[in-house]
Design an enzyme around this catalytic site. Structure first.
Site, PDB file in Angstrom:
ATOM      1  N   GLU A   1       7.741  41.545  -8.544  1.00  0.00           N
ATOM      2  CA  GLU A   1       8.503  42.030  -7.401  1.00  0.00           C
ATOM      3  C   GLU A   1       8.372  43.545  -7.411  1.00  0.00           C
ATOM      4  OE1 GLU A   1      12.908  42.971  -5.704  1.00  0.00           O
ATOM      5  OE2 GLU A   1      12.665  42.374  -7.779  1.00  0.00           O
TER       6      GLU A   1
ATOM      7  N   HIS B   1       8.654  48.128  -9.984  1.00  0.00           N
ATOM      8  CA  HIS B   1       8.573  49.545  -9.607  1.00  0.00           C
ATOM      9  C   HIS B   1       9.540  50.398 -10.415  1.00  0.00           C
ATOM     10  CE1 HIS B   1      11.610  47.648  -7.040  1.00  0.00           C
ATOM     11  NE2 HIS B   1      12.253  48.797  -7.176  1.00  0.00           N
TER      12      HIS B   1
ATOM     13  N   LEU C   1       8.760  38.756 -12.309  1.00  0.00           N
ATOM     14  CA  LEU C   1       9.190  40.000 -12.962  1.00  0.00           C
ATOM     15  C   LEU C   1       9.963  40.851 -11.967  1.00  0.00           C
ATOM     16  CD1 LEU C   1       5.742  40.747 -14.616  1.00  0.00           C
ATOM     17  CD2 LEU C   1       7.669  39.514 -15.617  1.00  0.00           C
ATOM     18  N   ASP C   2      11.234  41.040 -12.235  1.00  0.00           N
ATOM     19  CA  ASP C   2      12.120  41.767 -11.333  1.00  0.00           C
ATOM     20  C   ASP C   2      11.757  43.248 -11.245  1.00  0.00           C
ATOM     21  OD1 ASP C   2      14.794  41.717  -9.827  1.00  0.00           O
ATOM     22  OD2 ASP C   2      15.129  43.314 -11.297  1.00  0.00           O
TER      23      ASP C   2
END
Length: 155
Positions: A126, A92, A88-89
């Site tokens: 990530e 944040h 999962l890019d």
């Protein structure tokens, strides 16, 4: 690159050789230009900004449909292509102030689906924040993802 059938053959060939397949998915943004998704629904919110423009709407008005779209996308890769893990890019940049954050819901739904299929599916986050909450189980106040991509390592 071979289309859907080619991807299925690639995944099957990897599995035949004992290799798992990790697919990189981007649920945190759709890019700042060239997209027209905002013309068709409430996919974005101007309450948060990301380096790629407005944030994906996972916690505002009409976000239920957006969350469902993203979760069904994850299930699609697992079901249709037998993908073993999703990376999962930039999690944040997924801003979510709901009682059950999108990432926690994703872990729950994908986990239940994998259990029904009698297989393991991993969700790898990530996160530039390197926040331990991403990996902690929900019972300990975390989101419950299985691993964290060490983006700092390749930089």
């Amino acid at each position: 690159y071979g289309g859907p059938a080619g991807l299925r053959r690639l995944v099957d060939a990897c599995h035949a050789h004992g290799l798992a397949v990790v697919l990189d998915v981007v649920y945190n943004h759709f890019g700042p230009e060239g997209g027209y998704l905002q013309e068709f629904g409430h996919y974005f919110t101007d309450r948060y900004k990301t380096p790629w423009g407005e944030a994906v709407n996972v916690d505002g008005p009409k976000s239920d449909e957006v969350r469902r779209y993203l979760i069904e996308n994850a299930l699609h890769w697992v079901h249709e292509y037998h993908i073993d893990a999703l990376r999962l890019d930039a999690v944040h940049a997924i801003h979510d102030e709901t009682a059950t954050p999108f990432l926690m819901e994703l872990v729950d739904v994908v986990g239940r689906y994998a259990t029904d299929l009698d297989r393991r599916v991993y969700l790898i986050a990530e996160s530039d924040l390197n926040d331990v909450r991403v990996l902690r189980p929900p019972a300990l106040g975390g989101l419950g993802l299985h691993a964290q991509w060490a983006d700092d390592f390749h930089h």
